[in-house]
Design a protein around this motif. Structure first.
Motif, PDB file in Angstrom:
ATOM      1  N   ILE A  92      47.572 -18.739   9.298  1.00 49.97           N
ATOM      2  CA  ILE A  92      47.032 -17.481   9.344  1.00 49.97           C
ATOM      3  C   ILE A  92      46.624 -17.118   7.840  1.00 49.97           C
ATOM      4  CG2 ILE A  92      47.332 -15.012   9.854  1.00 49.97           C
ATOM      5  CD1 ILE A  92      49.655 -15.910  11.871  1.00 49.97           C
ATOM      6  N   HIS A  93      45.362 -16.670   7.597  1.00 47.82           N
ATOM      7  CA  HIS A  93      45.002 -16.373   6.130  1.00 47.82           C
ATOM      8  C   HIS A  93      45.021 -14.918   5.895  1.00 47.82           C
ATOM      9  CE1 HIS A  93      42.816 -20.016   5.420  1.00 47.82           C
ATOM     10  NE2 HIS A  93      42.419 -20.288   6.859  1.00 47.82           N
ATOM     11  N   ARG A  94      46.084 -14.812   5.053  1.00 45.07           N
ATOM     12  CA  ARG A  94      46.582 -13.333   4.860  1.00 45.07           C
ATOM     13  C   ARG A  94      45.740 -12.262   3.852  1.00 45.07           C
ATOM     14  NH1 ARG A  94      52.127 -13.026   6.117  1.00 45.07           N
ATOM     15  NH2 ARG A  94      51.598 -10.872   5.577  1.00 45.07           N
ATOM     16  N   ARG A  95      46.025 -11.297   4.193  1.00 48.21           N
ATOM     17  CA  ARG A  95      45.271 -10.002   3.300  1.00 48.21           C
ATOM     18  C   ARG A  95      46.537  -9.335   2.969  1.00 48.21           C
ATOM     19  NH1 ARG A  95      40.014 -10.965   3.289  1.00 48.21           N
ATOM     20  NH2 ARG A  95      39.639  -8.970   2.207  1.00 48.21           N
ATOM     21  N   PHE A  96      46.398  -8.364   1.681  1.00 45.25           N
ATOM     22  CA  PHE A  96      47.350  -7.566   1.327  1.00 45.25           C
ATOM     23  C   PHE A  96      46.834  -6.386   0.755  1.00 45.25           C
ATOM     24  CE2 PHE A  96      48.020 -12.126   0.743  1.00 45.25           C
ATOM     25  CZ  PHE A  96      49.517 -12.438   1.362  1.00 45.25           C
ATOM     26  N   ALA A  97      47.770  -5.372   0.877  1.00 42.44           N
ATOM     27  CA  ALA A  97      47.190  -3.987   0.632  1.00 42.44           C
ATOM     28  C   ALA A  97      47.106  -3.537  -0.730  1.00 42.44           C
ATOM     29  CB  ALA A  97      48.161  -3.120   1.454  1.00 42.44           C
ATOM     30  N   THR A  98      48.079  -4.455  -1.501  1.00 46.08           N
ATOM     31  CA  THR A  98      48.120  -4.043  -2.885  1.00 46.08           C
ATOM     32  C   THR A  98      48.681  -5.363  -3.805  1.00 46.08           C
ATOM     33  OG1 THR A  98      50.590  -3.420  -3.047  1.00 46.08           O
ATOM     34  CG2 THR A  98      49.030  -1.650  -2.570  1.00 46.08           C
ATOM     35  N   PRO A  99      48.474  -5.419  -5.223  1.00 47.13           N
ATOM     36  CA  PRO A  99      48.786  -6.736  -5.770  1.00 47.13           C
ATOM     37  C   PRO A  99      50.318  -6.752  -5.469  1.00 47.13           C
ATOM     38  CG  PRO A  99      47.170  -5.366  -7.146  1.00 47.13           C
ATOM     39  CD  PRO A  99      47.551  -4.405  -5.691  1.00 47.13           C
ATOM     40  N   VAL A 127      48.632 -12.010 -10.895  1.00 48.86           N
ATOM     41  CA  VAL A 127      48.490 -11.876  -9.605  1.00 48.86           C
ATOM     42  C   VAL A 127      47.545 -10.653  -9.314  1.00 48.86           C
ATOM     43  CG1 VAL A 127      50.057  -9.734  -9.633  1.00 48.86           C
ATOM     44  CG2 VAL A 127      49.933 -11.183  -7.474  1.00 48.86           C
ATOM     45  N   HIS A 128      47.021  -9.969 -10.202  1.00 52.50           N
ATOM     46  CA  HIS A 128      46.095  -9.136  -9.919  1.00 52.50           C
ATOM     47  C   HIS A 128      44.591  -9.741  -9.581  1.00 52.50           C
ATOM     48  CE1 HIS A 128      49.179  -6.747 -12.170  1.00 52.50           C
ATOM     49  NE2 HIS A 128      48.762  -5.589 -11.357  1.00 52.50           N
ATOM     50  N   ASN A 129      44.442 -10.614 -10.611  1.00 55.82           N
ATOM     51  CA  ASN A 129      43.287 -11.527 -10.536  1.00 55.82           C
ATOM     52  C   ASN A 129      43.238 -12.155  -9.108  1.00 55.82           C
ATOM     53  OD1 ASN A 129      43.925 -12.121 -13.520  1.00 55.82           O
ATOM     54  ND2 ASN A 129      41.797 -12.334 -13.232  1.00 55.82           N
ATOM     55  N   LEU A 130      44.228 -12.690  -8.440  1.00 54.78           N
ATOM     56  CA  LEU A 130      44.323 -13.308  -7.186  1.00 54.78           C
ATOM     57  C   LEU A 130      44.287 -12.327  -6.064  1.00 54.78           C
ATOM     58  CD1 LEU A 130      44.450 -15.920  -5.491  1.00 54.78           C
ATOM     59  CD2 LEU A 130      47.034 -15.527  -5.620  1.00 54.78           C
ATOM     60  N   TRP A 131      44.774 -11.015  -6.395  1.00 53.26           N
ATOM     61  CA  TRP A 131      44.517  -9.863  -5.277  1.00 53.26           C
ATOM     62  C   TRP A 131      42.785  -9.581  -5.114  1.00 53.26           C
ATOM     63  CZ3 TRP A 131      42.914  -5.129  -5.385  1.00 53.26           C
ATOM     64  CH2 TRP A 131      42.944  -4.289  -4.024  1.00 53.26           C
ATOM     65  N   LEU A 132      42.171  -9.610  -6.515  1.00 52.23           N
ATOM     66  CA  LEU A 132      40.914  -9.277  -6.344  1.00 52.23           C
ATOM     67  C   LEU A 132      40.083 -10.219  -5.629  1.00 52.23           C
ATOM     68  CD1 LEU A 132      40.655  -7.854 -10.146  1.00 52.23           C
ATOM     69  CD2 LEU A 132      40.265  -6.466  -7.944  1.00 52.23           C
ATOM     70  N   GLU A 133      40.540 -11.634  -5.675  1.00 55.74           N
ATOM     71  CA  GLU A 133      39.676 -12.799  -5.194  1.00 55.74           C
ATOM     72  C   GLU A 133      39.985 -12.484  -3.700  1.00 55.74           C
ATOM     73  OE1 GLU A 133      41.000 -16.474  -6.718  1.00 55.74           O
ATOM     74  OE2 GLU A 133      40.776 -16.127  -8.849  1.00 55.74           O
ATOM     75  N   ILE A 134      41.161 -12.421  -3.254  1.00 56.61           N
ATOM     76  CA  ILE A 134      41.378 -12.140  -1.641  1.00 56.61           C
ATOM     77  C   ILE A 134      40.630 -10.824  -1.286  1.00 56.61           C
ATOM     78  CG2 ILE A 134      42.987 -11.931  -0.199  1.00 56.61           C
ATOM     79  CD1 ILE A 134      45.034 -13.272  -1.835  1.00 56.61           C
ATOM     80  N   SER A 135      40.789  -9.728  -1.861  1.00 56.87           N
ATOM     81  CA  SER A 135      39.907  -8.687  -1.364  1.00 56.87           C
ATOM     82  C   SER A 135      38.650  -8.807  -1.286  1.00 56.87           C
ATOM     83  CB  SER A 135      40.792  -7.388  -2.251  1.00 56.87           C
ATOM     84  OG  SER A 135      40.090  -7.520  -3.510  1.00 56.87           O
ATOM     85  N   GLU A 136      38.114  -9.478  -2.269  1.00 58.54           N
ATOM     86  CA  GLU A 136      36.614  -9.712  -2.350  1.00 58.54           C
ATOM     87  C   GLU A 136      36.064 -10.650  -1.598  1.00 58.54           C
ATOM     88  OE1 GLU A 136      35.334  -9.734  -6.553  1.00 58.54           O
ATOM     89  OE2 GLU A 136      36.157  -7.780  -6.718  1.00 58.54           O
ATOM     90  N   GLY A 137      36.863 -11.497  -0.692  1.00 61.35           N
ATOM     91  CA  GLY A 137      36.571 -12.427   0.072  1.00 61.35           C
ATOM     92  C   GLY A 137      36.353 -14.017  -0.641  1.00 61.35           C
ATOM     93  N   GLU A 138      36.541 -13.829  -1.704  1.00 62.18           N
ATOM     94  CA  GLU A 138      36.343 -15.265  -2.712  1.00 62.18           C
ATOM     95  C   GLU A 138      37.289 -16.311  -2.292  1.00 62.18           C
ATOM     96  OE1 GLU A 138      34.100 -13.261  -6.583  1.00 62.18           O
ATOM     97  OE2 GLU A 138      36.191 -14.026  -6.601  1.00 62.18           O
TER      98      GLU A 138
END
Length: 304
Positions: A92-99, A127-138
């Motif tokens: 499952i590809h995960r998404r996260f509400a906050t860093p 981890v903030h970079n990774l969270w932004l990458e995930i939230s923007e779909g990259e």
């Protein structure tokens, strides 16, 4: 008048043996079960006139039938330990509400020393970079141990007039650290982009400060060489996020770009990396690229 021939009556033993003969190839547990069934049938009294005491004794014997090398009652399922098949759980590809929620999820799944180095070791992101990458779909993360980061990336081989190829020698990051690169221009793809669209955006964001054309006209000075597209998959550990395995879907092109300096090394300024996307507070805490340093090298020195 002669009596008509009597139909042949098959005993239940005969029926059982015929049934066994016509069965498909059986597994070892099934063969053992069938053998014990035959043993039970032949050991059971066949006459219906047997006394009730004999019948009771036979029934008790059948219930208490023991295998010579076992001291317990017959229980094939327990004895044979027949395994049950189960389908593997899909990733499952995960998404996260906050860093912070992303950090809490990653911590038990990654080597502690590697995870602790994110944003601390020079050249790494946090981890903030990774969270932004995930939230923007990259980027997507598979729910596994360890998680696997999957990214679609365009690799842009800018070819000069003399046949040399432009590579990024190093980057200057917002925390003051220097990250060595020695690779062609590359950029993570947005979820709504085609590879060709990502090429134009990559040139605009990373080389636009020296081309000196309007941002909307950058496509006029970029020409993708026909037939140069290649795609491959690379799996390796990420330098930006130590300890996190990555699967790179690489889309490479040869490209000609007008207006680039070709006689010396040069530097370009990065547009705001997270401008217009994600959370501004999170973006301010992420490590971003400030400057790119470029040089021309022979095409033979570039890995295909």
């Amino acid at each position: 008048m002669s009596q008509p021939p009597q139909p042949i009556t098959k005993s239940r033993h005969h029926h059982h043996l015929a049934f066994l003969r016509h069965q498909p190839s059986a597994t070892l547990p099934e063969l053992l079960f069938n053998a014990l069934s035959v043993l039970f049938l032949f050991s059971h009294p066949s006459s219906s006139s047997s006394s009730s005491s004999s019948s009771t004794a036979a029934t008790a014997k059948a219930k208490a039938l023991k295998i010579p090398f076992l001291s317990c009652h017959l229980n094939l399922r327990r004895f044979l330990r027949i395994p049950t098949m189960s389908r593997p759980c899909p990733k499952i590809h995960r998404r996260f509400a906050t860093p912070q929620s992303l950090s809490d999820w990653l911590e038990p799944r990654l080597p502690s020393d590697s995870f602790a180095s994110w944003g601390v070791k020079p050249g790494t992101k946090n981890v903030h970079n990774l969270w932004l990458e995930i939230s923007e779909g990259e980027t997507s993360l598979a729910d596994s141990f360890p998680p696997i980061r999957t990214i679609n990336v365009v690799s842009v081989h800018v070819v000069g007039a003399n046949g040399r190829v432009l590579v990024e020698s190093r980057q200057e990051l917002s925390d003051g650290s220097i990250r060595n690169r020695c690779r062609p221009l590359s950029e993570k793809m947005k979820p709504s982009e085609t590879p060709e669209m990502a090429v134009i955006r990559a040139v605009r964001e990373e080389l636009g400060s020296v081309i000196r054309v309007e941002a909307g006209d950058i496509g006029d000075v970029v020409r993708i060489v026909p037939g140069s597209y290649k795609m491959k998959v690379e799996e390796r550990n990420s330098l930006s996020y130590p300890g996190l395995p990555a699967c790179y879907m690489l889309h490479s092109f040869e490209v000609e770009v007008e207006g680039l300096p070709e006689d010396a090394e040069f530097c370009t300024e990065e547009e705001e990396e997270y401008e217009g996307g994600g959370d501004a507070v999170v973006a301010n805490r992420a490590v971003s690229v400030r400057r790119h340093y470029w040089k021309w090298v022979s095409a033979d020195s570039i890995e295909s």
